[in-house]
Structures are given as C-alpha cells and as structure tokens.
Design a protein around this motif. Structure first.
Motif, PDB file in Angstrom:
ATOM      1  N   SER A  37       0.817  -1.219   0.000  1.00 40.88           N
ATOM      2  CA  SER A  37       0.000   0.000   0.000  1.00 40.88           C
ATOM      3  C   SER A  37       0.851   1.269   0.000  1.00 40.88           C
ATOM      4  O   SER A  37       0.361   2.336  -0.390  1.00 40.88           O
ATOM      5  N   TYR A  38       2.119   1.165   0.412  1.00 40.19           N
ATOM      6  CA  TYR A  38       2.982   2.344   0.348  1.00 40.19           C
ATOM      7  C   TYR A  38       3.133   2.826  -1.096  1.00 40.19           C
ATOM      8  O   TYR A  38       3.373   4.013  -1.349  1.00 40.19           O
ATOM      9  N   LEU A  39       2.971   1.914  -2.056  1.00 39.61           N
ATOM     10  CA  LEU A  39       3.068   2.310  -3.456  1.00 39.61           C
ATOM     11  C   LEU A  39       1.901   3.198  -3.875  1.00 39.61           C
ATOM     12  O   LEU A  39       2.022   3.981  -4.823  1.00 39.61           O
ATOM     13  N   LYS A  40       0.771   3.106  -3.165  1.00 40.87           N
ATOM     14  CA  LYS A  40      -0.347   3.995  -3.462  1.00 40.87           C
ATOM     15  C   LYS A  40       0.040   5.443  -3.186  1.00 40.87           C
ATOM     16  O   LYS A  40      -0.240   6.343  -3.987  1.00 40.87           O
ATOM     17  N   SER A  41       0.680   5.665  -2.036  1.00 38.44           N
ATOM     18  CA  SER A  41       1.113   7.022  -1.699  1.00 38.44           C
ATOM     19  C   SER A  41       2.152   7.528  -2.688  1.00 38.44           C
ATOM     20  O   SER A  41       2.108   8.693  -3.120  1.00 38.44           O
ATOM     21  N   MET A  42       3.089   6.662  -3.071  1.00 40.80           N
ATOM     22  CA  MET A  42       4.140   7.096  -3.988  1.00 40.80           C
ATOM     23  C   MET A  42       3.588   7.345  -5.389  1.00 40.80           C
ATOM     24  O   MET A  42       4.013   8.279  -6.089  1.00 40.80           O
ATOM     25  N   ALA A  43       2.629   6.527  -5.827  1.00 39.57           N
ATOM     26  CA  ALA A  43       2.012   6.739  -7.144  1.00 39.57           C
ATOM     27  C   ALA A  43       1.189   8.025  -7.138  1.00 39.57           C
ATOM     28  O   ALA A  43       1.171   8.764  -8.130  1.00 39.57           O
ATOM     29  N   LEU A  44       0.509   8.292  -6.018  1.00 39.40           N
ATOM     30  CA  LEU A  44      -0.248   9.533  -5.907  1.00 39.40           C
ATOM     31  C   LEU A  44       0.696  10.733  -5.933  1.00 39.40           C
ATOM     32  O   LEU A  44       0.433  11.747  -6.606  1.00 39.40           O
ATOM     33  N   ASP A  45       1.794  10.632  -5.207  1.00 37.53           N
ATOM     34  CA  ASP A  45       2.811  11.683  -5.206  1.00 37.53           C
ATOM     35  C   ASP A  45       3.323  11.923  -6.630  1.00 37.53           C
ATOM     36  O   ASP A  45       3.468  13.073  -7.078  1.00 37.53           O
ATOM     37  N   CYS A  46       3.554  10.853  -7.350  1.00 42.23           N
ATOM     38  CA  CYS A  46       4.022  10.939  -8.731  1.00 42.23           C
ATOM     39  C   CYS A  46       2.972  11.610  -9.615  1.00 42.23           C
ATOM     40  O   CYS A  46       3.296  12.490 -10.429  1.00 42.23           O
ATOM     41  N   ALA A  47       1.699  11.239  -9.448  1.00 37.62           N
ATOM     42  CA  ALA A  47       0.619  11.821 -10.253  1.00 37.62           C
ATOM     43  C   ALA A  47       0.532  13.323 -10.051  1.00 37.62           C
ATOM     44  O   ALA A  47       0.275  14.081 -11.002  1.00 37.62           O
ATOM     45  N   LEU A  48       0.759  13.779  -8.813  1.00 36.04           N
ATOM     46  CA  LEU A  48       0.675  15.210  -8.538  1.00 36.04           C
ATOM     47  C   LEU A  48       1.889  15.954  -9.082  1.00 36.04           C
ATOM     48  O   LEU A  48       1.759  17.069  -9.604  1.00 36.04           O
ATOM     49  N   GLN A  81       6.301   3.313 -19.986  1.00 37.03           N
ATOM     50  CA  GLN A  81       5.873   2.860 -18.656  1.00 37.03           C
ATOM     51  C   GLN A  81       4.660   3.643 -18.138  1.00 37.03           C
ATOM     52  O   GLN A  81       4.019   3.214 -17.175  1.00 37.03           O
ATOM     53  N   PHE A  82       4.355   4.758 -18.767  1.00 40.26           N
ATOM     54  CA  PHE A  82       3.278   5.622 -18.287  1.00 40.26           C
ATOM     55  C   PHE A  82       1.917   4.920 -18.239  1.00 40.26           C
ATOM     56  O   PHE A  82       1.159   5.125 -17.275  1.00 40.26           O
ATOM     57  N   PRO A  83       1.561   4.080 -19.238  1.00 43.05           N
ATOM     58  CA  PRO A  83       0.266   3.376 -19.141  1.00 43.05           C
ATOM     59  C   PRO A  83       0.131   2.520 -17.887  1.00 43.05           C
ATOM     60  O   PRO A  83      -0.971   2.356 -17.351  1.00 43.05           O
ATOM     61  N   ARG A  84       1.244   1.974 -17.402  1.00 47.28           N
ATOM     62  CA  ARG A  84       1.193   1.139 -16.199  1.00 47.28           C
ATOM     63  C   ARG A  84       0.860   1.974 -14.975  1.00 47.28           C
ATOM     64  O   ARG A  84       0.093   1.553 -14.102  1.00 47.28           O
ATOM     65  N   LEU A  85       1.443   3.173 -14.893  1.00 44.97           N
ATOM     66  CA  LEU A  85       1.116   4.082 -13.793  1.00 44.97           C
ATOM     67  C   LEU A  85      -0.360   4.459 -13.843  1.00 44.97           C
ATOM     68  O   LEU A  85      -1.053   4.441 -12.810  1.00 44.97           O
ATOM     69  N   MET A  86      -0.867   4.798 -15.038  1.00 41.14           N
ATOM     70  CA  MET A  86      -2.265   5.197 -15.162  1.00 41.14           C
ATOM     71  C   MET A  86      -3.204   4.033 -14.827  1.00 41.14           C
ATOM     72  O   MET A  86      -4.251   4.232 -14.193  1.00 41.14           O
ATOM     73  N   ARG A  87      -2.856   2.829 -15.244  1.00 36.68           N
ATOM     74  CA  ARG A  87      -3.682   1.666 -14.910  1.00 36.68           C
ATOM     75  C   ARG A  87      -3.772   1.487 -13.403  1.00 36.68           C
ATOM     76  O   ARG A  87      -4.844   1.223 -12.843  1.00 36.68           O
TER      77      ARG A  87
END
Length: 368
Positions: A37-48, A81-87
């Motif tokens: 679940s820590y990856l959720k925070s990091m992916a959100l940080d990346c999205a912002l 790799q961007f589609p994987r982040l968006m998925r």
C-alpha cells in the motif's frame, strides 16, 4: 465370481470448504494490497508532481494516453511505462477509465487534486505529507516500537530518523517549511470554507480572535472576510511569520504559544493540540485561558474527536490513520472525547461542546 473395480470418487467440496477457500483467496489478495500500500502514496505523489489531475481537467475532463503524454512532463525514455502508472491509479480509484474508449477521467478524489484556481485543491496537502522526512520517519516505526535504549529510546520515530523534531527541520530547511505551510494552507482553505458557511454561530458574540499557530493566516483570513466585525490576528513562530507579507486583513504576531498569547475574545486552534502530548496541551490551553475573558471568552478548536461522526469505515480509518501519523511525526495524538475532556478540565476549563464538521473533523467550543 466377477471382480469389480470401483472408480475413485472425487470428494464434493462442502459449502464450508468453498467458503474457507474463498476466504483464503480474499485474505491473500488483501494481504498483498496492504503489504504494497505504500506504493499507493508514492504513485499519488508521482501523479501530482506530473500534474495528471490538472492535465485531465484541462483536456475537458477526459483524456486518452496520447493526450496525457503530450501534456505531462514525461521524457521519451519513460513514456512506455506511463500506461502502467495510469492503470494503477485507475485501479486504486484516483481516476476512472472508460473500457471502450480508453479515456481517463476524474473521480471525486482526483477532483480535489486539480491545480487550476480550485478552492478545493488539496494537492499541496498531499505533497506536504508524502515528503522524504515523513516517509523516512514512518520507516522507523518498527525500530521505535522495539527499541528503548540510547538514541532509539526517543519520543517519536521522526526524531529517531532525523535527530530532531519536525519544527526544527522546518526551521532549517526552507523548502520543506514552504511545502508544509502550503499543505496546511490548502487543507485549511477547504475546512474553513465549510466552517464559515455552516458554523457561523461559533463566531457570534466575539470582537477579536487570535489564530494560534495559524501559519500563513489562511484560517484567520477566511474568518475575517466572512465576519468583518471580528478583528483577527495570527500568532506563530518567526520562521513562519517572517515569510508572510502583510495583507491588511489580519495582523501577524511573532510569538510562542507556550509562553503567552495576546489578550482576545477567542483563541482559535486548528490542528494544533494533536501535535503535543497531554502535559503540553494543558500548558497551551492554560495560556489560552489567560488570554480570554472569564465572561464571554472561549477557545475554538478544530481537530478530530476519534469515534465522532465515524459513520463509515473510511471516516474512522481517516481518524486512526491521522493518529498513527501523529505517533510517527510528533509526540501528540488524536483524542477521543474522554481524552479531550481530561485535558480541558486539567487546564481549568469548566465546559465545552462538540459537533462534527466536515466528515471526520469536529469543532469544539471551550469555555472558562
């Protein structure tokens, strides 16, 4: 005599066995989701940091992958790799995806992250909480719980990780100081918009108010604009106040709430007391009590009352997650009503009333 051979009988799974298997599979998936679940925070940080919510908004609220890749600062080497982040972001509820068109859209969550003159933009708040200091401190939580000697036996994982507390870090690191203050200002803007609209009675009968540890003055400005009869001031430390330009709406006072608070009809404390242990809270509240008149004075607290208005799993989880954050980065905690009452009485106050506001938050009026 004819010899017969019976075929082996395949056992028919019982309902209990099926249920146990389904529970096992579900538990296994949930455990994986919790583990990572820590990856959720990091992916959100990346999205912002890539400004993806804002890009989707500016593209009309729906965007294809090619549209997004043209709008966000992703180098060519990372575009595959961007589609994987968006998925991932769509799977976790940050964005929607239309199966037929492949277009991504905003959800109620990501609408709070659009940086486009949006009064409800919480992107700065998210970024203030996913910074390297907080994340590194959280990684020391197991060490903190299992150690009680030397440098490990400190009051919070943050100090174990960084050798000092959050306030000292902000005083030494202007970048994190600005990031943190911008985050609190964004969250305060959302909360105060709701409070001045729906809880105006809280500010009736007072002519002056001091927003203690009020940061850049977001809350005080909202109160002053909504209730012009209330003279509003902000009290905070030099590293906060000295960077705030005068605006003619509120007064800014350099000071330490532990030492004294200027005389006023009301003291306002938003997200302050949860940073401190009970003894320090009593000390702060004692200073608040000295600052207000015995008749007609009050302290207005915006904070969490754990268990109050927790009428959904998400609301209660938000309260206890924030309590764990307080354990990691401060010596404080989020309190239930019994714990609030104790520090109020210990500080010499006689009465208080509490009402839920903005979901998992509450507003408390405290009287001498």
């Amino acid at each position: 005599m004819v010899e017969t051979h019976q075929q082996p009988v395949t056992p028919v799974p019982t309902m209990a066995a099926l249920s146990n298997e389904e529970e096992l599979l579900q538990a296994h998936a949930e455990l994986w989701n919790l583990t990572f679940s820590y990856l959720k925070s990091m992916a959100l940080d990346c999205a912002l940091k890539l400004a993806i919510p804002t890009a989707i908004h500016r593209l009309g609220g729906a965007a294809s992958l090619p549209d997004l890749l043209a709008a966000v600062p992703v180098p060519d080497s990372k575009k595959p790799q961007f589609p994987r982040l968006m998925r991932f972001l769509a799977a976790t509820g940050i964005f929607t995806i239309d199966a037929a068109s492949g277009f991504y859209g905003l959800t109620p969550v990501s609408r709070l992250l659009v940086n486009d003159d949006n009064a409800k933009n919480l992107s700065p708040f998210v970024l203030s909480q996913t910074n390297k200091y907080h994340v590194t401190a959280a990684m020391r939580l197991p060490d903190w719980f299992t150690s009680d000697e030397g440098a490990a036996g400190v009051d919070m994982p943050f100090r174990m990780a960084h050798g000092t507390d959050m306030w000292a870090v902000m005083a030494l690191d202007p970048k994190i100081n600005d990031l943190f203050n911008a985050g609190l200002a964004a969250d305060t803007k959302l909360a105060m918009d709701f409070i001045v609209t729906n809880c105006g009675d809280v500010f009736e009968g007072i002519a002056s108010l001091v927003d203690v540890a009020g940061g850049t003055g977001t809350a005080a400005r909202a109160i002053a604009r909504a209730f012009p009869h209330v003279k509003c001031s902000v009290l905070d430390l030099p590293n906060v106040i000295n960077s705030v330009p005068a605006d003619g709406i509120v007064d800014y006072i350099v000071g330490d709430m532990m030492e004294s608070i200027p005389p006023t009809d009301a003291v306002f404390l938003k997200y302050v007391l949860h940073d401190w242990d009970d003894d320090v809270c009593v000390k702060i509240l004692t200073q608040c009590k000295k600052a207000i008149p015995e008749s007609g004075g009050k302290v207005i607290i915006v904070d969490m009352v754990v268990g109050s208005n927790a009428n959904s799993k998400a609301m209660f989880e938000a309260q206890v997650v924030f309590d764990l954050l307080m354990m990691v980065v401060t010596a404080g905690k989020e309190r239930d009503e019994h714990q609030w009452r104790k520090i109020f009485m210990d500080a010499g106050f006689s009465n208080y009333k509490t009402k839920p506001v903005l979901g998992f938050l509450s507003i408390i009026e405290l009287y001498p």
